[in-house]
Design a protein around this motif. Structure first.
Motif, short mmCIF file in Angstrom:
data_model
loop_
_atom_site.label_atom_id
_atom_site.label_comp_id
_atom_site.label_asym_id
_atom_site.label_seq_id
_atom_site.Cartn_x
_atom_site.Cartn_y
_atom_site.Cartn_z
N ILE A 1 -4.28 -1.31 6.38
CA ILE A 1 -4.43 -2.30 5.16
C ILE A 1 -3.58 -2.97 4.34
CG2 ILE A 1 -6.32 -3.11 3.30
CD1 ILE A 1 -8.00 -0.87 4.32
N ALA A 2 -2.52 -3.85 4.91
CA ALA A 2 -1.57 -4.56 4.44
C ALA A 2 -1.95 -5.78 3.51
CB ALA A 2 -0.49 -4.65 5.43
N PRO A 3 -0.80 -6.38 2.91
CA PRO A 3 -1.18 -7.90 2.22
C PRO A 3 -1.73 -8.83 3.44
CG PRO A 3 0.96 -6.87 1.54
CD PRO A 3 0.49 -5.87 2.53
N GLY A 4 -2.66 -9.51 2.96
CA GLY A 4 -3.39 -10.30 3.76
C GLY A 4 -4.42 -10.11 5.01
N THR A 5 -4.71 -8.62 4.97
CA THR A 5 -5.71 -7.84 5.78
C THR A 5 -7.16 -8.29 5.46
OG1 THR A 5 -4.10 -6.09 6.13
CG2 THR A 5 -6.37 -5.79 6.96
N ARG A 6 -7.81 -8.97 6.16
CA ARG A 6 -9.08 -9.16 5.72
C ARG A 6 -9.87 -7.88 6.19
NH1 ARG A 6 -7.76 -13.57 8.59
NH2 ARG A 6 -8.87 -12.94 10.60
N ARG B 1 -6.14 5.23 -10.72
CA ARG B 1 -6.85 5.43 -9.42
C ARG B 1 -6.95 4.17 -8.56
NH1 ARG B 1 -10.17 9.53 -8.17
NH2 ARG B 1 -11.57 8.07 -7.07
N VAL B 2 -6.72 2.82 -9.07
CA VAL B 2 -6.62 1.67 -8.51
C VAL B 2 -5.27 1.70 -7.81
CG1 VAL B 2 -6.35 -0.80 -8.58
CG2 VAL B 2 -8.29 0.40 -9.71
N THR B 3 -4.38 1.94 -8.46
CA THR B 3 -2.72 1.75 -8.05
C THR B 3 -2.48 2.74 -7.12
OG1 THR B 3 -1.92 3.27 -9.78
CG2 THR B 3 -1.75 0.71 -10.26
N ARG B 4 -3.15 4.13 -7.13
CA ARG B 4 -2.96 5.08 -6.09
C ARG B 4 -3.58 4.81 -4.95
NH1 ARG B 4 -0.36 9.21 -8.69
NH2 ARG B 4 -0.74 9.25 -10.86
N ILE B 5 -4.73 4.18 -4.94
CA ILE B 5 -5.39 3.54 -3.56
C ILE B 5 -4.55 2.21 -3.12
CG2 ILE B 5 -7.53 2.58 -2.65
CD1 ILE B 5 -8.99 4.05 -5.08
N ALA B 6 -4.06 1.72 -4.02
CA ALA B 6 -3.34 0.39 -3.52
C ALA B 6 -2.26 0.88 -2.73
CB ALA B 6 -3.12 -0.46 -4.79
N HIS B 7 -1.40 1.67 -3.35
CA HIS B 7 -0.19 2.45 -2.39
C HIS B 7 -0.65 2.81 -1.15
CE1 HIS B 7 3.35 4.52 -2.11
NE2 HIS B 7 2.67 5.39 -1.92
N GLY B 8 -1.82 3.80 -1.03
CA GLY B 8 -2.10 4.03 0.14
C GLY B 8 -2.87 3.24 1.08
N PHE C 1 -10.43 -3.71 -6.60
CA PHE C 1 -9.39 -4.05 -7.62
C PHE C 1 -8.08 -3.57 -6.67
CE2 PHE C 1 -12.14 -4.97 -11.36
CZ PHE C 1 -11.24 -6.12 -11.63
N ALA C 2 -7.95 -2.35 -6.02
CA ALA C 2 -7.25 -1.86 -5.19
C ALA C 2 -6.86 -2.77 -4.08
CB ALA C 2 -7.42 -0.59 -4.57
N LEU C 3 -7.75 -3.30 -3.43
CA LEU C 3 -7.53 -4.31 -2.45
C LEU C 3 -6.85 -5.61 -2.92
CD1 LEU C 3 -10.94 -4.07 -0.56
CD2 LEU C 3 -8.59 -3.38 0.37
N VAL D 1 2.14 10.21 -6.55
CA VAL D 1 2.81 8.87 -6.36
C VAL D 1 2.61 8.07 -7.91
CG1 VAL D 1 2.67 6.33 -5.61
CG2 VAL D 1 2.27 8.34 -4.01
N ALA D 2 3.93 7.72 -8.24
CA ALA D 2 3.85 7.15 -9.66
C ALA D 2 2.98 5.80 -9.64
CB ALA D 2 5.15 6.95 -10.04
N ARG D 3 2.49 5.41 -10.72
CA ARG D 3 1.72 3.98 -10.72
C ARG D 3 2.55 2.92 -10.17
NH1 ARG D 3 -1.36 3.48 -16.41
NH2 ARG D 3 -2.74 5.49 -16.16
N VAL D 4 1.89 2.06 -9.33
CA VAL D 4 2.70 0.85 -8.81
C VAL D 4 2.31 -0.44 -9.26
CG1 VAL D 4 3.26 1.90 -6.57
CG2 VAL D 4 1.25 0.78 -6.84
#
Length: 477
Positions: free
Chosen positions: A52-57, A39-46, A73-75, A153-156
């Motif tokens: 919400i990209a890398p570095g986004t506060r 679930r963490v990796t799927r949320i991170a992918h979305g 953990f997704a963030l 989506v496959a795990r990232v």
């Protein structure tokens, strides 16, 4: 390095072990480590597709829960920067913190979004919204929809972050001044995690009852099954004692992290009750304020003989700094505290350097040998190590007051804002907050040594040493 890698390693090693249990009606909802990481990796992918990209506060206002752990953990995994603000600091302070942080995204439960709209939190900077629960009139998406979108989506893997990349901004409580945003890097989080594991000998497979939000993150990252109790984490002194005792007994919890107020509440109500025994506990950790010997003694009776309550000393900017166990407190140091020695917080943890320096209310540019005081002399506590934060977010003025450069090693020392001393056995003694010392015409009075004498009286619960100005002269009262 990415702090989310710690959770990935646990998911690979024990995919079928329960990672988290949260209250669900009359029972508990569970999630395995493999499921959690999925679930963490799927949320991170979305997250990037919702701004919400890398570095986004990203402000995260979700109470301790499976969703809180997943999103945090997704963030981290996505390289975004979660911003944590304790809701207990009050609405005015929350607005001030978020105005300074200028977050671009807000992730929160429905109630948090309602407050955001009503009080105008960071309305000039927030462009992306994620709601945990029902979404009302505001835009954005929901956590449920985000997970559904990424179902195929496959795990990232985690983002390509480095040890010195910013991982999160944690605002202090503001109990000693304006709340400040302590900047954490992925390397600092990793060092903190390793210190907690090594100092307290925490092993994968243990069961943790987490009553403090941050430890709800450390538990899964250390391979522990985290049990979230029924309580308001912002009001530990109001917890229903049975809501702590029952899950410890039901799931044979081995670890409990609780504030002194929580231990006091549970200990007072459960003391003498044979049905309240918690023999499965291997250790109890308590931090956030000094823990009185009375609280330690009372709560110890609920555990197996020899089980210790550890009281790690530290702050948002550096944790842990030093550690002492209840056996040493009850067997020795409490008697010295009652005689005016202050409160012993133990020995510095491995890998962290602690110095006692001359007391100053102004900035100190560089750490020099002449600043350091000998053992036995009270001064300001300064710490240096891999888990010590290096700055406050966009507050160079406050950073200058709290940090001291180490010209030889390139990192900053942190001034704890506390005063204390080392005894001849290498133990650190806490003598109170620097800002609360009382300077009279005769001498400087420190709070903790005096308060400890009065607090030892059985009819006294709490004492405060303060300065009162009479006729232009400060008198200690």
């Amino acid at each position: 390095m990415n702090i989310a890698d710690a959770l990935q390693r646990q998911a690979q090693a024990r995919p079928e072990q329960v990672a988290i249990r949260e209250p669900d009606g009359g029972g508990y909802r569970s999630l395995m480590f493999g499921e959690l990481w999925d679930r963490v990796t799927r949320i991170a992918h979305g997250l990037p597709s919702h701004g919400i990209a890398p570095g986004t506060r990203t402000v995260l206002m979700v109470p301790p829960s499976i969703a809180f752990v997943e999103l945090t953990f997704a963030l981290f995994a996505a390289g975004a920067v979660p911003v944590f603000v304790d809701p207990g600091i009050g609405l005015k302070n929350i607005k001030q913190c978020l105005a300074g942080a200028e977050p671009a995204a807000f992730v929160g439960i429905t109630k948090a979004h309602v407050a955001r709209v009503l009080f105008g939190w960071a309305k000039g900077s927030i462009t992306s919204l994620v709601t945990v629960g029902p979404r009302l009139l505001w835009g954005g998406t929901t956590l449920k929809d985000m997970v559904r979108e990424a179902a195929s989506v496959a795990r990232v893997s985690t983002g390509a972050t480095a040890a010195d990349d910013v991982a999160a901004i944690l605002f202090t409580s503001g109990s000693t001044g304006v709340p400040k945003g302590a900047v954490y890097t992925h390397g600092m989080f990793t060092a903190q995690l390793e210190a907690l594991r090594d100092v307290f000998q925490i092993e994968p497979g243990e069961v943790d009852l987490c009553t403090f939000p941050l430890f709800a993150l450390f538990g899964p990252a250390l391979g522990m099954t985290s049990i979230i109790p029924v309580m308001d984490s912002t009001k530990p002194a109001a917890v229903v004692p049975s809501n702590i005792v029952r899950p410890v007994q039901q799931f044979a919890a081995t670890n409990l992290f609780g504030s002194p107020a929580l231990l006091n509440r549970v200990g007072r109500h459960a003391s003498g009750d044979a049905n309240a025994a918690m023999p499965s506990l291997k250790r109890v950790l308590s931090a956030g304020a000094p823990v009185s010997p009375a609280i330690l003694e009372r709560f110890s009776k609920l555990m197996s003989p020899g089980t210790q309550i550890y009281t790690p000393y530290g702050a948002t900017e550096s944790l842990p700094v030093a550690v002492i166990g209840s056996a040493e407190v009850l067997g020795e140091t409490q008697h010295l505290t009652a005689k005016g020695a202050g409160t012993c917080v133990g020995r510095p943890v491995p890998g962290l350097e602690v110095r006692i320096i001359c007391i100053s209310d102004g900035p100190i540019a560089t750490m020099t040998p002449d600043l350091v005081l000998p053992a036995g002399e009270i001064g300001e506590i300064a710490v240096y190590g891999p888990q010590v934060t290096q700055e406050y977010f966009r507050r160079p003025d406050l950073t200058a007051l709290a940090k001291i450069a180490d010209s030889e090693r390139g990192r900053m020392w942190h001034r704890m804002g506390d005063v204390g001393y080392f005894d001849d056995r290498g133990r650190l003694w806490f003598c109170g907050r620097k800002s609360q010392r009382v300077i009279s015409p005769e001498r400087t009075h420190f709070t903790e040594p005096v308060e400890g004498v009065f607090n030892a009286h059985p009819a006294v619960f709490r004492t405060a040493r303060v300065g009162v100005k009479r006729g232009g002269v400060v008198e200690p009262v």
